[in-house]
Design a protein around this motif. Structure first.
Motif, PDB file in Angstrom:
ATOM      1  N   ALA A  34      48.207  77.951 110.510  1.00  0.00           N
ATOM      2  CA  ALA A  34      47.432  76.721 110.713  1.00  0.00           C
ATOM      3  C   ALA A  34      48.186  75.718 111.579  1.00  0.00           C
ATOM      4  O   ALA A  34      47.577  74.979 112.371  1.00  0.00           O
ATOM      5  N   GLU A  35      49.508  75.679 111.452  1.00  0.00           N
ATOM      6  CA  GLU A  35      50.311  74.753 112.254  1.00  0.00           C
ATOM      7  C   GLU A  35      50.255  75.141 113.736  1.00  0.00           C
ATOM      8  O   GLU A  35      50.194  74.276 114.621  1.00  0.00           O
ATOM      9  N   ILE A  36      50.258  76.432 114.010  1.00  0.00           N
ATOM     10  CA  ILE A  36      50.187  76.913 115.386  1.00  0.00           C
ATOM     11  C   ILE A  36      48.804  76.615 115.964  1.00  0.00           C
ATOM     12  O   ILE A  36      48.677  76.170 117.113  1.00  0.00           O
ATOM     13  N   GLN A  37      47.773  76.866 115.180  1.00  0.00           N
ATOM     14  CA  GLN A  37      46.419  76.592 115.630  1.00  0.00           C
ATOM     15  C   GLN A  37      46.244  75.118 115.965  1.00  0.00           C
ATOM     16  O   GLN A  37      45.613  74.766 116.971  1.00  0.00           O
ATOM     17  N   ASP A  38      46.793  74.253 115.135  1.00  0.00           N
ATOM     18  CA  ASP A  38      46.687  72.816 115.374  1.00  0.00           C
ATOM     19  C   ASP A  38      47.362  72.429 116.688  1.00  0.00           C
ATOM     20  O   ASP A  38      46.832  71.615 117.452  1.00  0.00           O
ATOM     21  N   ARG A  39      48.508  73.026 116.957  1.00  0.00           N
ATOM     22  CA  ARG A  39      49.209  72.750 118.217  1.00  0.00           C
ATOM     23  C   ARG A  39      48.360  73.166 119.410  1.00  0.00           C
ATOM     24  O   ARG A  39      48.262  72.434 120.413  1.00  0.00           O
TER      25      ARG A  39
ATOM     26  N   ILE B  20      41.624  76.056 128.553  1.00  0.00           N
ATOM     27  CA  ILE B  20      41.463  76.987 127.437  1.00  0.00           C
ATOM     28  C   ILE B  20      39.978  77.276 127.268  1.00  0.00           C
ATOM     29  O   ILE B  20      39.185  76.380 126.978  1.00  0.00           O
ATOM     30  N   LEU B  21      39.612  78.528 127.463  1.00  0.00           N
ATOM     31  CA  LEU B  21      38.204  78.934 127.415  1.00  0.00           C
ATOM     32  C   LEU B  21      37.772  79.346 126.010  1.00  0.00           C
ATOM     33  O   LEU B  21      36.627  79.141 125.626  1.00  0.00           O
ATOM     34  N   LYS B  22      38.693  79.956 125.250  1.00  0.00           N
ATOM     35  CA  LYS B  22      38.391  80.392 123.886  1.00  0.00           C
ATOM     36  C   LYS B  22      39.654  80.304 123.044  1.00  0.00           C
ATOM     37  O   LYS B  22      40.765  80.480 123.565  1.00  0.00           O
ATOM     38  N   ARG B  23      39.474  80.059 121.744  1.00  0.00           N
ATOM     39  CA  ARG B  23      40.575  80.122 120.785  1.00  0.00           C
ATOM     40  C   ARG B  23      40.207  81.140 119.713  1.00  0.00           C
ATOM     41  O   ARG B  23      39.096  81.104 119.191  1.00  0.00           O
ATOM     42  N   ARG B  24      41.145  82.017 119.393  1.00  0.00           N
ATOM     43  CA  ARG B  24      40.863  83.076 118.425  1.00  0.00           C
ATOM     44  C   ARG B  24      42.073  83.285 117.513  1.00  0.00           C
ATOM     45  O   ARG B  24      43.208  82.962 117.867  1.00  0.00           O
TER      46      ARG B  24
ATOM     47  N   PHE C 238      47.961  85.979 113.637  1.00  0.00           N
ATOM     48  CA  PHE C 238      48.432  85.257 114.807  1.00  0.00           C
ATOM     49  C   PHE C 238      47.249  84.672 115.572  1.00  0.00           C
ATOM     50  O   PHE C 238      46.080  84.963 115.271  1.00  0.00           O
ATOM     51  N   ALA C 239      47.571  83.825 116.540  1.00  0.00           N
ATOM     52  CA  ALA C 239      46.549  83.135 117.324  1.00  0.00           C
ATOM     53  C   ALA C 239      46.667  83.534 118.796  1.00  0.00           C
ATOM     54  O   ALA C 239      47.747  83.882 119.279  1.00  0.00           O
ATOM     55  N   TYR C 240      45.548  83.484 119.481  1.00  0.00           N
ATOM     56  CA  TYR C 240      45.585  83.654 120.927  1.00  0.00           C
ATOM     57  C   TYR C 240      44.466  82.851 121.561  1.00  0.00           C
ATOM     58  O   TYR C 240      43.460  82.539 120.927  1.00  0.00           O
ATOM     59  N   THR C 241      44.676  82.496 122.816  1.00  0.00           N
ATOM     60  CA  THR C 241      43.675  81.762 123.578  1.00  0.00           C
ATOM     61  C   THR C 241      43.360  82.533 124.849  1.00  0.00           C
ATOM     62  O   THR C 241      44.228  83.213 125.411  1.00  0.00           O
ATOM     63  N   VAL C 242      42.124  82.423 125.284  1.00  0.00           N
ATOM     64  CA  VAL C 242      41.719  82.925 126.595  1.00  0.00           C
ATOM     65  C   VAL C 242      41.754  81.734 127.537  1.00  0.00           C
ATOM     66  O   VAL C 242      41.140  80.695 127.262  1.00  0.00           O
TER      67      VAL C 242
END
Length: 269
Positions: free
Chosen positions: A121-126, A135-139, A145-149
């Motif tokens: 959650a801390e990474i997502q918030d950042r 940033i086109l998408k957040r997943r 883990f998190a990744y963005t397109v």
């Protein structure tokens, strides 16, 4: 003697049309095999020669697809007529055995992450606070883990480096692969899962292939390894004494990789 062959998928063995990197006249193009559909449309391919070689390789060794894809994304890919007995997904967060998730492995991975890394959650918030229109998408993937397109052309200078430094302080790491920026716990590695498969199969040696910085530990853990002349490792100039580099780029490198792996397996007998 059992040889374990662990290979990354995207831009190592399989390629979208955007990653083909094929030059020359149409009549000189290789025959291709579609190995993945997404929403009813063809998405990922191998050359026909690479597909045939992979069949022979899987009959000669323990072949383990080793990917950052989630299990759901991996199951869209059909490399072989008979699926491999083992597959490593979510960068080592899931170990599939005969297509089913091994719950004991998943639980042990999550325990390690909880013990040594900042919460997801801390990474997502950042990512939300420092993001923008680029940033086109957040997943998230498997709640691990998190990744963005992202729009690569619109990425602010230094944004990825700043993110990487911030993540490193919290036990996470980053990887830019194509249009995706990954943020993963540092202890989540393909190499750890590959070592578990080696233990279960009694493998006498491991070969590996991959193109991204997330594959570096896997390549270093292998007796011999190969990476393509493209991708994140290539752009970073990464190398190791036991890692070969293809002469080709794009989907032709995928064919070169399968040939190289099969030749090493046959020489190991």
């Amino acid at each position: 003697m059992t040889v374990l062959v662990c290979s990354d998928l995207d831009r190592t063995l399989i390629y979208s049309q955007a990653a083909f990197a094929l030059d020359g006249p149409d009549e000189a193009m290789p025959r291709l095999v579609c190995v993945e559909f997404y929403q009813g449309a063809p998405l990922s391919y191998m050359t026909e020669t690479a597909a045939r070689t992979l069949d022979t390789l899987a009959a000669s060794a323990v072949f383990v697809p080793t990917t950052t894809r989630t299990p759901e994304q991996y199951r869209r890919v059909h490399l072989l007529e008979k699926p491999p007995a083992y597959a490593i997904c979510a960068n080592g967060g899931h170990l599939l055995v005969d297509g089913e998730d091994d719950p004991s492995w998943s639980a042990s991975v999550r325990a390690r992450i909880a013990d040594g890394c900042a919460p997801l959650a801390e990474i997502q918030d950042r990512l939300v606070r420092t993001g923008g229109e680029f940033i086109l998408k957040r997943r998230t993937a498997s709640d691990l883990f998190a990744y963005t397109v992202v729009d690569r052309a619109a990425l602010p200078p230094g944004w990825v480096d700043d993110l990487a430094g911030w993540c490193a302080e919290r036990g996470w790491r980053t990887s830019l692969q194509g249009r995706k920026v990954y943020c993963l716990p540092a202890c989540l590695t393909k190499a750890d899962a590959a070592a578990e498969v080696a233990r279960r199969t009694g493998a006498s040696a491991m070969l590996a292939a991959g193109d991204s910085l997330l594959d570096a530990e896997l390549l270093e853990a292998a007796r011999l390894a190969i990476r393509p002349a493209h991708g994140e490792l290539h752009d970073a100039g990464w190398t190791s004494p036991a890692t070969a580099v293809t002469a080709s780029r794009g989907i032709a490198a995928g064919q070169e990789i399968t040939n190289w792996l099969l030749h090493r397996v046959e020489n190991h007998r």
